[in-house]
Motif scaffolding. Structure first.
Motif, PDB file in Angstrom:
ATOM      1  N   PHE A 162      70.926  29.583  29.175  1.00  0.00           N
ATOM      2  CA  PHE A 162      70.174  30.675  30.775  1.00  0.00           C
ATOM      3  C   PHE A 162      69.768  30.113  31.760  1.00  0.00           C
ATOM      4  O   PHE A 162      69.602  30.337  33.271  1.00  0.00           O
ATOM      5  N   VAL A 163      69.109  29.498  31.772  1.00  0.00           N
ATOM      6  CA  VAL A 163      68.105  28.756  33.473  1.00  0.00           C
ATOM      7  C   VAL A 163      68.684  27.676  33.758  1.00  0.00           C
ATOM      8  O   VAL A 163      68.944  28.032  35.035  1.00  0.00           O
ATOM      9  N   PHE A 164      69.538  26.910  33.501  1.00  0.00           N
ATOM     10  CA  PHE A 164      70.774  26.288  34.284  1.00  0.00           C
ATOM     11  C   PHE A 164      72.123  27.273  34.753  1.00  0.00           C
ATOM     12  O   PHE A 164      71.645  26.970  36.353  1.00  0.00           O
ATOM     13  N   VAL A 165      72.243  28.521  34.626  1.00  0.00           N
ATOM     14  CA  VAL A 165      73.087  28.884  34.904  1.00  0.00           C
ATOM     15  C   VAL A 165      72.543  29.783  35.609  1.00  0.00           C
ATOM     16  O   VAL A 165      73.061  30.348  36.600  1.00  0.00           O
ATOM     17  N   THR A 166      70.899  30.215  36.092  1.00  0.00           N
ATOM     18  CA  THR A 166      70.197  31.276  36.927  1.00  0.00           C
ATOM     19  C   THR A 166      69.929  29.837  38.042  1.00  0.00           C
ATOM     20  O   THR A 166      70.534  30.610  39.219  1.00  0.00           O
ATOM     21  N   VAL A 167      70.101  28.912  37.833  1.00  0.00           N
ATOM     22  CA  VAL A 167      69.933  28.491  39.087  1.00  0.00           C
ATOM     23  C   VAL A 167      71.360  28.155  39.891  1.00  0.00           C
ATOM     24  O   VAL A 167      71.181  28.330  41.334  1.00  0.00           O
ATOM     25  N   ILE A 168      72.313  27.880  39.222  1.00  0.00           N
ATOM     26  CA  ILE A 168      73.453  28.232  40.145  1.00  0.00           C
ATOM     27  C   ILE A 168      73.869  28.569  40.896  1.00  0.00           C
ATOM     28  O   ILE A 168      74.238  29.245  41.989  1.00  0.00           O
ATOM     29  N   ALA A 169      73.222  30.094  39.708  1.00  0.00           N
ATOM     30  CA  ALA A 169      73.665  31.391  40.601  1.00  0.00           C
ATOM     31  C   ALA A 169      72.769  31.818  41.633  1.00  0.00           C
ATOM     32  O   ALA A 169      73.203  32.275  42.910  1.00  0.00           O
ATOM     33  N   PHE A 170      71.541  30.890  41.996  1.00  0.00           N
ATOM     34  CA  PHE A 170      70.451  31.180  42.887  1.00  0.00           C
ATOM     35  C   PHE A 170      71.473  30.957  43.942  1.00  0.00           C
ATOM     36  O   PHE A 170      71.274  31.202  45.245  1.00  0.00           O
ATOM     37  N   PHE A 171      71.787  29.708  44.027  1.00  0.00           N
ATOM     38  CA  PHE A 171      73.068  28.888  44.903  1.00  0.00           C
ATOM     39  C   PHE A 171      73.751  29.818  45.664  1.00  0.00           C
ATOM     40  O   PHE A 171      74.661  29.973  46.409  1.00  0.00           O
ATOM     41  N   ALA A 172      74.882  30.369  44.493  1.00  0.00           N
ATOM     42  CA  ALA A 172      75.781  31.400  44.602  1.00  0.00           C
ATOM     43  C   ALA A 172      75.767  32.501  45.549  1.00  0.00           C
ATOM     44  O   ALA A 172      76.020  32.891  46.539  1.00  0.00           O
ATOM     45  N   ILE A 173      74.290  33.099  45.385  1.00  0.00           N
ATOM     46  CA  ILE A 173      73.922  34.106  45.659  1.00  0.00           C
ATOM     47  C   ILE A 173      73.528  33.777  47.289  1.00  0.00           C
ATOM     48  O   ILE A 173      73.442  34.331  47.992  1.00  0.00           O
ATOM     49  N   LEU A 174      72.795  32.729  47.197  1.00  0.00           N
ATOM     50  CA  LEU A 174      72.065  32.049  49.015  1.00  0.00           C
ATOM     51  C   LEU A 174      72.965  32.425  49.846  1.00  0.00           C
ATOM     52  O   LEU A 174      73.276  32.427  50.834  1.00  0.00           O
ATOM     53  N   PHE A 175      74.630  31.646  48.782  1.00  0.00           N
ATOM     54  CA  PHE A 175      75.399  30.952  50.282  1.00  0.00           C
ATOM     55  C   PHE A 175      76.756  32.320  50.334  1.00  0.00           C
ATOM     56  O   PHE A 175      77.231  32.811  51.628  1.00  0.00           O
ATOM     57  N   THR A 176      76.871  32.336  49.283  1.00  0.00           N
ATOM     58  CA  THR A 176      78.141  33.940  49.099  1.00  0.00           C
ATOM     59  C   THR A 176      77.489  35.791  48.782  1.00  0.00           C
ATOM     60  O   THR A 176      78.222  36.545  48.759  1.00  0.00           O
ATOM     61  N   GLU A 177      75.816  35.386  48.526  1.00  0.00           N
ATOM     62  CA  GLU A 177      75.541  36.941  48.602  1.00  0.00           C
ATOM     63  C   GLU A 177      76.581  37.421  47.144  1.00  0.00           C
ATOM     64  O   GLU A 177      75.865  38.772  46.627  1.00  0.00           O
ATOM     65  N   ARG A 178      76.565  36.626  46.147  1.00  0.00           N
ATOM     66  CA  ARG A 178      77.224  36.909  44.957  1.00  0.00           C
ATOM     67  C   ARG A 178      76.962  36.521  43.284  1.00  0.00           C
ATOM     68  O   ARG A 178      76.652  35.821  43.466  1.00  0.00           O
ATOM     69  N   TYR A 179      76.657  36.728  42.156  1.00  0.00           N
ATOM     70  CA  TYR A 179      77.117  36.616  41.062  1.00  0.00           C
ATOM     71  C   TYR A 179      77.452  36.334  40.580  1.00  0.00           C
ATOM     72  O   TYR A 179      78.509  36.881  40.027  1.00  0.00           O
ATOM     73  N   PRO A 180      78.006  34.825  40.340  1.00  0.00           N
ATOM     74  CA  PRO A 180      79.308  34.512  39.717  1.00  0.00           C
ATOM     75  C   PRO A 180      79.486  35.781  38.425  1.00  0.00           C
ATOM     76  O   PRO A 180      78.579  35.380  37.517  1.00  0.00           O
ATOM     77  N   ARG A 181      80.846  36.401  38.028  1.00  0.00           N
ATOM     78  CA  ARG A 181      80.901  36.872  37.461  1.00  0.00           C
ATOM     79  C   ARG A 181      80.632  36.435  35.927  1.00  0.00           C
ATOM     80  O   ARG A 181      79.694  37.019  35.465  1.00  0.00           O
TER      81      ARG A 181
END
Length: 223
Positions: free
Chosen positions: A47-66
Motif C-alpha cells: 500500500f505504501v509503495f503504491v501510494t508513492v507511485i500514485a503521488f508522482f502519477a497525480i503530480l504529473f497527470t492529475e490522475r490516480y491510476p485506476r
C-alpha cells in the motif's frame, strides 16, 4: 469549492451489528485474526509503495491510476473487515474473507468513489501538513498503528466494554456500537485522504451509526 459536492461523499463506511453474538468468542479472536494480520503487514507495505507511485502519477497527470486505486481500496476494505471482526468493534462473529473485493454480504463494508481528477497542488501537502490536525484527533481516540490499522485508545476501550456487556448480558449495547462505528469511520476517512485517494478534506464530525449515503460520482470542475 462547489458546495454541491457535499451531496457526493467520496468515502462510505457501513456496518451492521450481527445478532446473536457469542458471549465468549471475543476472548480468542486475537488468535483467530493472526493469519489476517500477517497478510495485512505485507499488503500495507505494498500500500505504501503504491501510494508513492500514485503521488508522482497525480503530480504529473492529475490522475490516480485506476488499478493502483482499486488495490489500495481493497487493502482498506480488508483492514476494515478485520477491525470490525476483532478489537475495533467485535460486532460480528463472521470470519473476514481473505479478499480485496467489496464482499457486499459481509456486515462491514467500505467504498471510495474513484476521482477522475486530483489536485497537483494538494498532493504535495495534504498527506502531511493538512492532515496533521486529523492525525492528532484520531491518535486520541484510535491509539496506535498495527498491521496498517489504528488500534487502541478510546475505540478499543469502548469495544472491550461492549464485550464485557455481551459476556454478562448476551447483548451488545447499541449506543456503543453506533459510537464505535463512528470513530472507525473517522479513521477511515482520514486514511483515504492521507493516502491521496480523495481531495475532500475529512470533516471534523463524528457520524455515528451503521449506515451512510451511497457513494455517487464526484463531479469535477473544469480546469
Amino acid at each position: 469549492m462547489d458546495g454541491s459536492r457535499s451531496s457526493y461523499p467520496p468515502v462510505t463506511v457501513t456496518a451492521r451489528l450481527d445478532t446473536p453474538l457469542s458471549r465468549w468468542l471475543w476472548l480468542v479472536k486475537w488468535i483467530l485474526v493472526i493469519p489476517h494480520w500477517i497478510v495485512l503487514i505485507f499488503l500495507w507495505i505494498a500500500f505504501v509503495f503504491v501510494t508513492v507511485i500514485a503521488f508522482f502519477a497525480i503530480l504529473f497527470t492529475e490522475r490516480y491510476p485506476r488499478a493502483l486505486f482499486d488495490f489500495n481500496v481493497g487493502v482498506l476494505r480488508w483492514s476494515w473487515r478485520v477491525s470490525f471482526y476483532s478489537y475495533s468493534a467485535l460486532a460480528t462473529d463472521r470470519y473476514p474473507p481473505f479478499s480485496l473485493g467489496p464482499e457486499p454480504d459481509y456486515p462491514a463494508r467500505l467504498d471510495i468513489a474513484y476521482p477522475e481528477r486530483l489536485s497537483r497542488g494538494l498532493v504535495l501537502v495534504k498527506w502531511w501538513l493538512l492532515a496533521i490536525p486529523q492525525y492528532l484527533v484520531i491518535a486520541f481516540f484510535a491509539g496506535g498503528m498495527r498491521a496498517g490499522w489504528w488500534s487502541g485508545g478510546l475505540t478499543t476501550l469502548l469495544t472491550l466494554i461492549a464485550a464485557f456487556a455481551l459476556a454478562f448480558t448476551g447483548r451488545y449495547p447499541r449506543d456503543i456500537f453506533v459510537l464505535v462505528v463512528g470513530l472507525n469511520r473517522w479513521v477511515i476517512r482520514v486514511a483515504a485522504y492521507a493516502s491521496l485517494m480523495t481531495d475532500r478534506y475529512p470533516p471534523f464530525r463524528l457520524d455515528q451509526g451503521g449506515e451512510e449515503s451511497p457513494v455517487k460520482p464526484w463531479p469535477v470542475e473544469d480546469r
